[in-house]
Design an enzyme around this catalytic site. Structure first.
Site, mmCIF file in Angstrom:
data_model
loop_
_atom_site.group_PDB
_atom_site.id
_atom_site.type_symbol
_atom_site.label_atom_id
_atom_site.label_comp_id
_atom_site.label_asym_id
_atom_site.label_seq_id
_atom_site.Cartn_x
_atom_site.Cartn_y
_atom_site.Cartn_z
ATOM 1 N N LYS A 10 25.953 38.696 15.802
ATOM 2 C CA LYS A 10 26.154 37.250 15.694
ATOM 3 C C LYS A 10 27.617 36.948 15.978
ATOM 4 C CE LYS A 10 28.124 36.006 12.344
ATOM 5 N NZ LYS A 10 28.863 35.696 11.118
ATOM 6 N N ASP A 137 24.360 34.307 6.018
ATOM 7 C CA ASP A 137 24.176 34.466 7.468
ATOM 8 C C ASP A 137 22.767 34.937 7.840
ATOM 9 O OD1 ASP A 137 26.748 33.732 7.972
ATOM 10 O OD2 ASP A 137 27.487 35.729 8.471
HETATM 11 O O1 C5P Z 1 26.301 35.091 1.415
HETATM 12 P P1 C5P Z 1 27.163 36.290 1.636
HETATM 13 O O2 C5P Z 1 26.863 37.392 0.652
HETATM 14 O O3 C5P Z 1 27.195 36.765 3.028
HETATM 15 O O4 C5P Z 1 28.657 35.792 1.319
HETATM 16 C C1 C5P Z 1 29.675 36.687 1.010
HETATM 17 C C2 C5P Z 1 30.799 35.947 0.288
HETATM 18 O O5 C5P Z 1 31.455 35.072 1.199
HETATM 19 C C3 C5P Z 1 30.364 35.055 -0.850
HETATM 20 O O6 C5P Z 1 30.304 35.755 -2.055
HETATM 21 C C4 C5P Z 1 31.462 33.996 -0.871
HETATM 22 O O7 C5P Z 1 32.595 34.484 -1.547
HETATM 23 C C5 C5P Z 1 31.845 33.867 0.579
HETATM 24 N N1 C5P Z 1 31.175 32.747 1.266
HETATM 25 C C6 C5P Z 1 31.587 31.453 1.001
HETATM 26 N N2 C5P Z 1 30.977 30.403 1.647
HETATM 27 C C7 C5P Z 1 29.999 30.630 2.546
HETATM 28 C C8 C5P Z 1 29.569 31.946 2.838
HETATM 29 C C9 C5P Z 1 30.185 32.987 2.169
HETATM 30 O O8 C5P Z 1 32.491 31.221 0.195
HETATM 31 N N3 C5P Z 1 29.436 29.600 3.167
#
Ligand code: C5P
Length: 286
Positions: A10, A137
């Site tokens: 991606k 994602d």
């Molecule tokens: O959802 P994912 O586990 O991929 O996200 C990893 C970290 O990235 C989250 O714990 C958060 O700290 C940050 N994040 C965020 N806002 C988003 C996506 C991710 O703050 N839209």
């Protein structure tokens, strides 16, 4: 017969951070494309459950219960009640924790593969909810189409995907912590993307991306890992490069090119100068 699903890389052509939500996640406004390179997930009926990881980047992660492939499998089994034993192989070609989907794409490929195996629809809203619970994602990787993506990653508006271009993906071999990059942002209330014009050619796409869009995570990621700045400068120095930008929270950066051949030419030069970097030309569409 085993089922093979591609977990394509991606690439965030643009990533605007436009707000902070009460739950600590950030509201984003993004343009996303998928490269024609990635990991693959192979599923096959078996006597017992099994999970192996192979491929050139297999060393970067372990096949334990936390692996997003196994978390996706567990979530799918809870959702559907289909618990037949499966043997799963993850072939890891993308660098781990590098801003190009990786684990999210693997989880999404697992869900797509399971749906194919059991002849279930991958468009089920319950599956989209499961995908989001695995990571912000994962829904866009499940859709697997170029799109404008908003919210934390759950609002997906596919684009036409008719314009193809070359990409050069470059990772300097440092892992960057996504939460640390978000935390280091100077501002969380940046302007959203403007409305998208029609893109008839790569020139217009790259001019729009350069003039009207950003990756707001680039500056904090560069502060944390200055080598990202070296990658961006090396990409921007290549005469064929139309845009050099970081993807996601880094550290992978991409150059945008007229076609894959131009990306590959720039890639040859970069490989000669930086033998330790992971450098892969690819094609994508938007
Ligand atoms: O959802 P994912 O586990 O991929 O996200 C990893 C970290 O990235 C989250 O714990 C958060 O700290 C940050 N994040 C965020 N806002 C988003 C996506 C991710 O703050 N839209």
């Amino acid at each position: 017969m085993p089922i093979v699903e591609e977990a394509r890389a991606k690439v965030n052509l643009a990533l605007h951070v436009i707000g902070l939500r009460p739950d600590g996640y950030h509201d984003l406004d993004m343009l996303v494309a998928f490269a024609d390179i990635g990991d693959s997930v192979t599923l096959a009926a078996s006597d017992t459950d099994g999970f192996v990881i192979d491929g050139p980047m297999a060393g970067g992660l372990s096949a334990d219960a936390d692996n997003l492939v196994l978390r996706a499998l567990r979530g799918f089994r809870e959702l559907t009640g289909r618990t037949e034993p499966l043997s799963i192989r993850l072939t890891k070609r993308l660098p781990v924790a590098s801003g190009i989907g990786g684990g999210s794409a693997d989880a999404a490929a697992t869900l797509r593969g399971l749906c194919r195996l059991y002849a279930l629809s991958a468009n089920d809203p319950a599956l989209a909810e499961l995908a989001l619970s695995l990571g912000a994602d994962v829904p866009m990787c499940l859709a697997g189409r170029p799109a404008r993506v908003a919210g934390i990653g759950e609002r997906i508006a596919p684009t036409r995907g008719q314009l193809s271009f070359g990409l050069l993906l470059v990772n300097p071999g440092v892992g960057v912590s996504t939460p640390a990059v978000f935390k280091a942002l100077a501002r969380r209330d940046n302007p959203p993307l403007p409305s998208l014009p029609a893109f008839d050619d790569v020139e217009r796409l790259s001019a729009f991306l350069t003039d009207a869009t950003r990756n707001d995570l680039e500056a904090p990621a560069r502060d944390i890992s200055p080598v990202i700045g070296d990658v961006l400068e090396a990409l921007a120095r290549q005469p064929e490069t139309k845009l050099a930008r970081m993807s996601g929270s880094g550290a992978t950066c991409f150059g945008l090119f007229g076609d894959m051949a131009a990306a590959a030419r720039a890639g040859e030069r970069l490989m000669a100068d930086h033998p330790g970097w992971w450098i892969e030309p690819a094609t994508a569409a938007f």
